[in-house]
Structures are given as structure tokens and as C-alpha cells.
Design a protein around this motif. Structure first.
Motif, PDB file in Angstrom:
ATOM      1  N   LYS A  37       0.843  -1.155   0.122  1.00 46.95           N
ATOM      2  CA  LYS A  37      -0.040   0.244  -0.050  1.00 46.95           C
ATOM      3  C   LYS A  37       0.683   1.116   0.115  1.00 46.95           C
ATOM      4  O   LYS A  37       1.884   1.322   0.777  1.00 46.95           O
ATOM      5  N   THR A  38       0.599   2.152  -0.888  1.00 44.75           N
ATOM      6  CA  THR A  38       1.379   3.460  -0.898  1.00 44.75           C
ATOM      7  C   THR A  38       1.741   4.259   0.352  1.00 44.75           C
ATOM      8  O   THR A  38       2.748   4.473   0.566  1.00 44.75           O
ATOM      9  N   TRP A  39       0.563   4.165   1.288  1.00 45.67           N
ATOM     10  CA  TRP A  39       0.565   4.919   2.482  1.00 45.67           C
ATOM     11  C   TRP A  39       1.654   4.236   3.429  1.00 45.67           C
ATOM     12  O   TRP A  39       2.425   4.831   4.119  1.00 45.67           O
ATOM     13  N   ALA A  40       1.626   2.689   3.330  1.00 46.92           N
ATOM     14  CA  ALA A  40       2.836   2.078   4.038  1.00 46.92           C
ATOM     15  C   ALA A  40       4.175   2.326   3.746  1.00 46.92           C
ATOM     16  O   ALA A  40       5.218   2.220   4.529  1.00 46.92           O
ATOM     17  N   VAL A  41       4.405   2.276   2.287  1.00 44.61           N
ATOM     18  CA  VAL A  41       5.880   2.468   1.774  1.00 44.61           C
ATOM     19  C   VAL A  41       6.217   3.982   2.184  1.00 44.61           C
ATOM     20  O   VAL A  41       7.242   4.200   2.629  1.00 44.61           O
ATOM     21  N   ARG A  42       5.179   4.918   2.116  1.00 44.36           N
ATOM     22  CA  ARG A  42       5.534   6.286   2.470  1.00 44.36           C
ATOM     23  C   ARG A  42       5.737   6.347   3.905  1.00 44.36           C
ATOM     24  O   ARG A  42       6.781   7.101   4.222  1.00 44.36           O
ATOM     25  N   LEU A  43       5.172   5.834   4.741  1.00 44.17           N
ATOM     26  CA  LEU A  43       5.351   5.882   6.312  1.00 44.17           C
ATOM     27  C   LEU A  43       6.821   5.304   6.431  1.00 44.17           C
ATOM     28  O   LEU A  43       7.707   6.112   7.241  1.00 44.17           O
ATOM     29  N   LEU A  44       7.082   4.147   5.714  1.00 46.36           N
ATOM     30  CA  LEU A  44       8.453   3.730   6.192  1.00 46.36           C
ATOM     31  C   LEU A  44       9.530   4.929   5.658  1.00 46.36           C
ATOM     32  O   LEU A  44      10.547   5.091   6.073  1.00 46.36           O
ATOM     33  N   ALA A  45       9.560   5.253   4.202  1.00 45.62           N
ATOM     34  CA  ALA A  45      10.215   6.193   3.824  1.00 45.62           C
ATOM     35  C   ALA A  45      10.541   7.500   4.666  1.00 45.62           C
ATOM     36  O   ALA A  45      11.689   7.951   5.014  1.00 45.62           O
ATOM     37  N   ILE A  46       9.418   8.092   5.146  1.00 44.84           N
ATOM     38  CA  ILE A  46       9.443   9.175   5.764  1.00 44.84           C
ATOM     39  C   ILE A  46      10.103   9.002   7.408  1.00 44.84           C
ATOM     40  O   ILE A  46      10.668   9.809   7.973  1.00 44.84           O
ATOM     41  N   SER A  47       9.720   7.824   7.847  1.00 50.04           N
ATOM     42  CA  SER A  47      10.340   7.529   9.165  1.00 50.04           C
ATOM     43  C   SER A  47      11.872   7.173   8.912  1.00 50.04           C
ATOM     44  O   SER A  47      12.698   7.888   9.903  1.00 50.04           O
ATOM     45  N   CYS A  48      12.195   6.784   7.829  1.00 49.78           N
ATOM     46  CA  CYS A  48      13.791   6.910   7.636  1.00 49.78           C
ATOM     47  C   CYS A  48      14.294   7.957   7.553  1.00 49.78           C
ATOM     48  O   CYS A  48      15.446   8.193   7.985  1.00 49.78           O
ATOM     49  N   VAL A  49      13.728   8.949   6.825  1.00 50.81           N
ATOM     50  CA  VAL A  49      14.317   9.944   6.504  1.00 50.81           C
ATOM     51  C   VAL A  49      14.310  10.856   7.971  1.00 50.81           C
ATOM     52  O   VAL A  49      15.209  11.707   8.217  1.00 50.81           O
ATOM     53  N   SER A  50      13.075  10.711   8.741  1.00 50.96           N
ATOM     54  CA  SER A  50      13.158  11.403  10.114  1.00 50.96           C
ATOM     55  C   SER A  50      14.363  10.992  11.040  1.00 50.96           C
ATOM     56  O   SER A  50      14.826  11.675  11.728  1.00 50.96           O
ATOM     57  N   LEU A  51      14.522   9.645  10.989  1.00 47.29           N
ATOM     58  CA  LEU A  51      15.840   9.113  11.781  1.00 47.29           C
ATOM     59  C   LEU A  51      17.237   9.733  11.271  1.00 47.29           C
ATOM     60  O   LEU A  51      17.942  10.034  12.116  1.00 47.29           O
ATOM     61  N   ALA A  52      17.246   9.679   9.777  1.00 46.96           N
ATOM     62  CA  ALA A  52      18.367  10.159   9.526  1.00 46.96           C
ATOM     63  C   ALA A  52      18.785  11.568   9.547  1.00 46.96           C
ATOM     64  O   ALA A  52      19.864  12.005  10.001  1.00 46.96           O
ATOM     65  N   ALA A  53      17.666  12.598   9.727  1.00 42.99           N
ATOM     66  CA  ALA A  53      17.773  13.915   9.974  1.00 42.99           C
ATOM     67  C   ALA A  53      18.111  13.975  11.280  1.00 42.99           C
ATOM     68  O   ALA A  53      18.744  15.070  11.914  1.00 42.99           O
ATOM     69  N   LYS A  54      17.283  13.033  12.491  1.00 42.94           N
ATOM     70  CA  LYS A  54      17.814  13.363  13.674  1.00 42.94           C
ATOM     71  C   LYS A  54      19.351  13.247  13.954  1.00 42.94           C
ATOM     72  O   LYS A  54      19.932  13.697  14.686  1.00 42.94           O
TER      73      LYS A  54
END
Length: 313
Positions: A86-103
Motif C-alpha cells: 500500500k502506498t501509504w505504508a511505503v511512504r510511512l516507512l520512507a518518511i520514518s527513515c528520513v526522520s531518523l536520518a535527520a535526527k
């Protein structure tokens, strides 16, 4: 302190680089990850979609941030498997990886600035829960050891110490490392091998006379497997060749001399316009011929190199 991909360990010690070589496997996807991706087209498509989302969320902010997020993504997928289709699940994973990397890089990143599927905005708690899942899968090893961590080590073997030349070599190797992250073939190799191969390929492009010397120095490094590096180098060579060919196809597919002549002659209303069109078409025809000649040269260049590059290692 901001996380630096070239300096992933917190303290610089005398055994810094030996420690990197010992620990790098802990920051890679599990063995056979790339093989498993090839075995299922669905997994490849999910990874491609997630990388596209990561790039959309972060590449304009900092390409190194994007690279780190994709590293987290691959390690998570290798450990936990592919998420729901599902697109929302993939995007949630993607944005969470970006959020961790940003931190990790102490980069400003606002989750609410990036809508999910259908305009849905992920709330902070949802992203945080996903972050904890990723952290658990990665065993909290967030200071990723990547190819960038080994660039300073291998570039020290380059004999030309002029700073602009060193920077040019580093910049081209960096570009190759970025390009290589999307290629599942390069996921098979350790970060150190990818870094060594990228520097060698960059050297072969920019400083061909220095290539044999740099290849010998890196090949003699006890931490480098020559056969594995040869395989990685060829994979990187194919990556660059494919990129060249795709550019040529995109450009040559846009216009042809016949199309231009048909289009412009049919719409011309004066001899002056016709004359201008003939000149334009002739110019395009000349450029098309030049592109064909360049394509043949590139193919000959790569075909010849394949028989030479590692024949002496």
C-alpha cells in the motif's frame, strides 16, 4: 554532535580505519538481500517506490541525508521483509527513515510538511512508532558505516597530492557512490569495496595515467579482496555505461532530422522559413551523427577496458 558519514565513529583513534573494516558488515543488509530482491519483482518495486519517496522528502535538503535514509531502508527491509503493498505504508516507512536520518545529522525536518497517500498527513506519534520498529530492526546501530567512511582512507593512496586534483577525484567518486545506491547489484559488496571501486573508476576516468598505480596500492591493502573488488568495479562500470546509454537514448529519441523536416516544412509559409528549417534540420542531423559516433566510442571504450582493468591484479 552531527553525524558525519565520513567519520561514523565518535572518537578518532589510532585503530580508526581497522575498526571500520571490522564493523562494516554490521551496517549492511543481511546476506542474500539483493538475491531475494531479484527473486521477487514486487520487492524491487516496493524498494524503488520507497527510495523515490525518500528522495522526494530529503534529497533537496541534503543528499547525504537521503543516502543515510536509504541505508536504513535497506537494512530494515532485509531484516523485516517488504511492508504491505500500500502506498501509504511505503511512504510511512520512507518518511520514518528520513526522520531518523535527520535526527542523526541534526537537520531540520518537519514531518507535517510532507503529505502521505491521498493527501493524508502522518501524525508525529505514528511516525515515532514506525521509527521504533526501524530502530529495533537495526539494533540501534544508527551511525552507519557507508562507502563514504572509507573514501578518506583509499584516497590517501592517490599519488597526486594537489588539493584540486584530490577534490576532483573525491567528487567523482562521491557521485558514483550516490548513483550506485539504487543498483541492487552493488548491495552485495561491502562499503569499503564500493568506495575502493568508485575511487578507482573515477581515477580511470579523470587520471588514467595514475590508474595502474592506484589500483596496485589499493589491491595490496590487506583489507581488500582483489577478486571481489574486480567484480564490484565491473558492476560500477556497467552502471555508468547504462547511464550513458539512457541519456543518449533520451536525447536521440526526442528529434530526428526527418521528423524536424516533416514538421517544419509542412507548417512553413515562406521560403525564408523553409531556409531556416533546412539549416536547423541540417544542424540536428549533424548532432545526431555526432551522438552516434560518441555512442560507438563509449561502447568501444568500455569493451576495451573490460579486458584491461584488473588483468594484473
Amino acid at each position: 554532535m552531527e553525524f558525519d558519514l565520513e567519520n561514523p565513529l565518535t572518537n578518532f583513534r589510532s585503530d580508526y580505519f581497522p575498526s571500520l573494516f571490522l564493523l562494516e558488515s554490521d551496517h549492511m543488509p543481511v546476506e542474500n538481500y539483493s538475491h531475494n530482491l531479484r527473486a521477487r519483482d514486487f520487492d524491487i518495486s516496493v524498494r524503488r517506490e520507497a527510495i523515490s519517496s525518500i528522495s522526494h522528502f530529503s534529497y533537496s535538503i541534503d543528499p547525504f541525508l537521503s543516502y543515510l535514509a536509504v541505508n536504513y531502508l535497506d537494512r530494515f527491509l532485509a531484516s523485516q521483509g517488504t511492508p504491505e503493498p500500500k502506498t501509504w505504508a511505503v511512504r510511512l516507512l520512507a518518511i520514518s527513515c528520513v526522520s531518523l536520518a535527520a535526527k542523526m545529522k541534526k537537520t531540520e525536518f518537519c514531518i507535517t510538511d510532507f503529505p502521505g497517500d491521498g493527501g493524508f498527513i502522518f501524525d508525529t506519534q505514528t511516525v515515532e512508532r514506525m521509527e521504533y520498529l526501524i530502530l529495533g530492526a537495526l539494533k540501534w546501530r544508527m551511525r552507519s558505516i557507508t562507502p563514504f567512511s572509507f573514501v578518506p582512507f583509499f584516497i590517501s593512496f592517490f599519488k597526486l597530492k594537489d588539493p584540486p586534483l584530490m577534490q576532483a577525484l573525491k567528487d567523482r567518486a562521491t557521485e558514483l557512490i550516490f548513483k550506485g545506491q539504487t543498483d541492487i547489484t552493488l548491495l552485495e559488496f561491502k562499503p569499503s569495496i564500493v568506495a575502493a571501486s568508485a575511487l578507482l573508476y573515477a581515477c580511470h576516468e579523470l587520471f588514467p595515467l595514475q590508474f595502474p598505480c592506484l589500483r596496485k596500492e589499493i589491491s595490496n591493502c590487506p583489507c581488500v579482496n582483489k577478486e571481489t573488488m574486480s567484480q564490484c568495479y565491473k558492476a560500477m562500470e556497467n552502471l555508468v555505461k547504462d547511464a550513458y546509454e539512457s541519456v543518449f537514448e533520451a536525447v536521440s529519441g526526442s528529434y530526428t532530422p526527418v521528423n524536424v523536416l516533416d514538421l517544419d516544412f509542412s507548417s512553413s509559409e515562406s521560403n525564408k522559413t523553409n531556409a531556416s528549417t533546412i539549416i536547423a534540420a541540417t544542424t540536428i542531423a549533424s548532432h545526431s551523427l555526432e551522438r552516434d559516433m560518441k555512442r560507438r566510442k563509449i561502447n568501444d571504450y568500455h569493451n576495451n577496458n573490460q579486458t584491461v582493468q584488473f588483468s594484473q591484479t
